[in-house]
Design a protein around this motif. Structure first.
Motif, short mmCIF file in Angstrom:
data_model
loop_
_atom_site.label_atom_id
_atom_site.label_comp_id
_atom_site.label_asym_id
_atom_site.label_seq_id
_atom_site.Cartn_x
_atom_site.Cartn_y
_atom_site.Cartn_z
N VAL A 145 0.85 -1.19 0.00
CA VAL A 145 0.00 0.00 0.00
C VAL A 145 0.89 1.24 0.00
N VAL A 146 0.63 2.14 -0.94
CA VAL A 146 1.37 3.40 -1.01
C VAL A 146 0.39 4.54 -0.85
N PHE A 147 0.52 5.30 0.23
CA PHE A 147 -0.27 6.50 0.45
C PHE A 147 0.51 7.66 -0.19
N GLU A 160 1.06 14.73 2.98
CA GLU A 160 -0.24 14.05 2.95
C GLU A 160 -0.06 12.55 3.11
N GLY A 161 0.93 11.98 2.37
CA GLY A 161 1.16 10.54 2.45
C GLY A 161 1.54 10.09 3.84
N GLU A 162 2.43 10.82 4.49
CA GLU A 162 2.85 10.46 5.85
C GLU A 162 1.68 10.53 6.82
N SER A 163 0.82 11.53 6.64
CA SER A 163 -0.30 11.70 7.57
C SER A 163 -1.33 10.58 7.42
N TYR A 164 -1.59 10.16 6.18
CA TYR A 164 -2.50 9.03 5.97
C TYR A 164 -1.94 7.75 6.59
N LEU A 165 -0.65 7.52 6.40
CA LEU A 165 -0.02 6.34 6.98
C LEU A 165 -0.09 6.39 8.51
N GLN A 166 0.10 7.56 9.07
CA GLN A 166 0.02 7.71 10.52
C GLN A 166 -1.38 7.38 11.02
N THR A 186 3.67 2.06 2.93
CA THR A 186 4.64 3.15 2.95
C THR A 186 3.98 4.40 2.41
N SER A 187 4.70 5.50 2.44
CA SER A 187 4.17 6.76 1.91
C SER A 187 5.01 7.21 0.73
N GLU A 188 4.37 7.92 -0.16
CA GLU A 188 5.05 8.59 -1.28
C GLU A 188 4.86 10.08 -1.02
N ASN A 189 5.94 10.83 -0.90
CA ASN A 189 5.88 12.15 -0.27
C ASN A 189 6.09 13.34 -1.20
N TYR A 190 5.90 13.17 -2.51
CA TYR A 190 6.21 14.27 -3.41
C TYR A 190 5.11 14.61 -4.41
#
Length: 328
Positions: A145-147, A160-166, A186-190
């Motif tokens: 899963v990639v947020f 946004e990705g880090e916050s969804y994963l959190q 994991t998150s995709e942050n860009y």
């Protein structure tokens, strides 16, 4: 005493050549003369060598064989789990969660929202996207899963990705402990828009696992289904039979849904039909506004096979990328 006589210099008599040879002709005669054949061969070989070097330099710059620097590889340790992952489950993000507990996930004050997202039931849809992505991953042990979403809001230090994963971890949607969930989410942050959500998540999947996915499932708004399946998928030339979309819209009334669908048509789908890669005028302006922290991605290094696609921005705005891709 009388001064010594001045001796005049002798006149030199030049013989006028009745058939003058031009400099260019002299060079040619020099190269073609029987005793100078090796000179011509030397210059021809030098020319061909120069052309070959230029093409090789270009190949080294653009080819997928450019190695990742050892200084980076020395910090990467992919476990055995990463080697078996082949299914990208993409959850595009739409806001930033800042709450301390998943119990407060419906409290809009715990989200950084755009004005049009407020009092619309969208935060519940955000969580449903997270939940469905996790449910799919629990059914497929080969999935990741990639947020996906960047640091799009001023005044925040989280993407946004880090916050969804959190939020996913706080809600324990993967039904596991924090230490064991990492290999499967994991998150995709860009990413700054939906096209980048798709492309950058493919690159992040490769960065995380060392390979590209075999199939993709996107979990997002139902109203954005056509944008992803018809436009973004085709823009990266991903095979249709290896692409799935699951749509979950906010639980709005009929009037609100109609307004949201019209907004998606005018501000999303139609602009992308005129600017497939989102790199001109209106869509580019959105990216600029969503990058207040001046962030830029690492995928030129971690996914060098995608370098040309990452840079693809044709003047003819509906021209699809036609070069080699690792999934074709």
């Amino acid at each position: 005493m009388l001064p010594a006589p001045v001796l005049l210099p002798r006149r030199r008599h030049f013989r006028r050549d009745s058939n003058p040879v031009l400099p260019r002709q002299r060079v040619l005669d020099f190269l073609l003369s029987r005793t100078r054949v090796t000179n011509l061969a030397f210059f021809l070989l030098s020319f061909l060598l120069s052309i070959s070097l230029l093409f090789n330099i270009r190949h080294l710059v653009t080819t997928s064989s450019v190695p990742i620097p050892q200084s980076i590889l020395s910090t990467v340790a992919r476990g055995k789990t990463a080697a078996i992952l082949d299914h990208l489950i993409l959850v595009p993000c739409h806001a930033i969660w800042t709450g301390p507990s998943a119990d407060l996930r419906l409290d809009e004050d715990k989200w950084v929202l755009e004005p049009y997202q407020q009092r619309s039931g969208r935060v519940e849809a955000f969580f449903q996207h997270i939940l469905r992505g996790a449910e799919l991953s629990l059914k497929d042990e080969h999935s990741l899963v990639v947020f996906s979403g960047g640091q799009t809001r001023p005044g925040t230090t989280i993407t946004e990705g880090e916050s969804y994963l959190q939020l996913a971890l706080q809600a324990d949607v993967f039904r596991t402990s924090f230490s064991s969930v990492i290999p499967r989410a994991t998150s995709e942050n860009y990413a700054l828009d939906s096209y980048q959500n798709l492309l950058f998540s493919v690159a992040r999947f490769h960065e995380y696992t060392g390979r590209y996915p075999d199939k993709i499932t996107v979990v997002g708004y139902e109203m954005k289904r056509r944008r992803f399946t018809e436009l973004h998928r085709e823009a990266i030339r991903w095979p249709k039979d290896k692409f799935s979309y699951i749509g979950i819209d906010p639980t709005d009334g009929p009037e609100e849904k109609a307004v949201a669908k019209q907004g998606e048509l005018q501000n999303g789908y139609l602009p992308y039909t005129k600017d497939v890669y989102g790199c001109h005028t209106q869509l580019l302006s959105k990216r600029l506004l969503r990058n207040p922290h001046i962030r830029f991605h690492s995928y030129y290094t971690s996914s060098p096979e995608l370098a040309e696609l990452l840079d693809w921005c044709p003047d003819d705005t509906d021209t699809l990328f036609d070069k080699e891709l690792p999934w074709l």
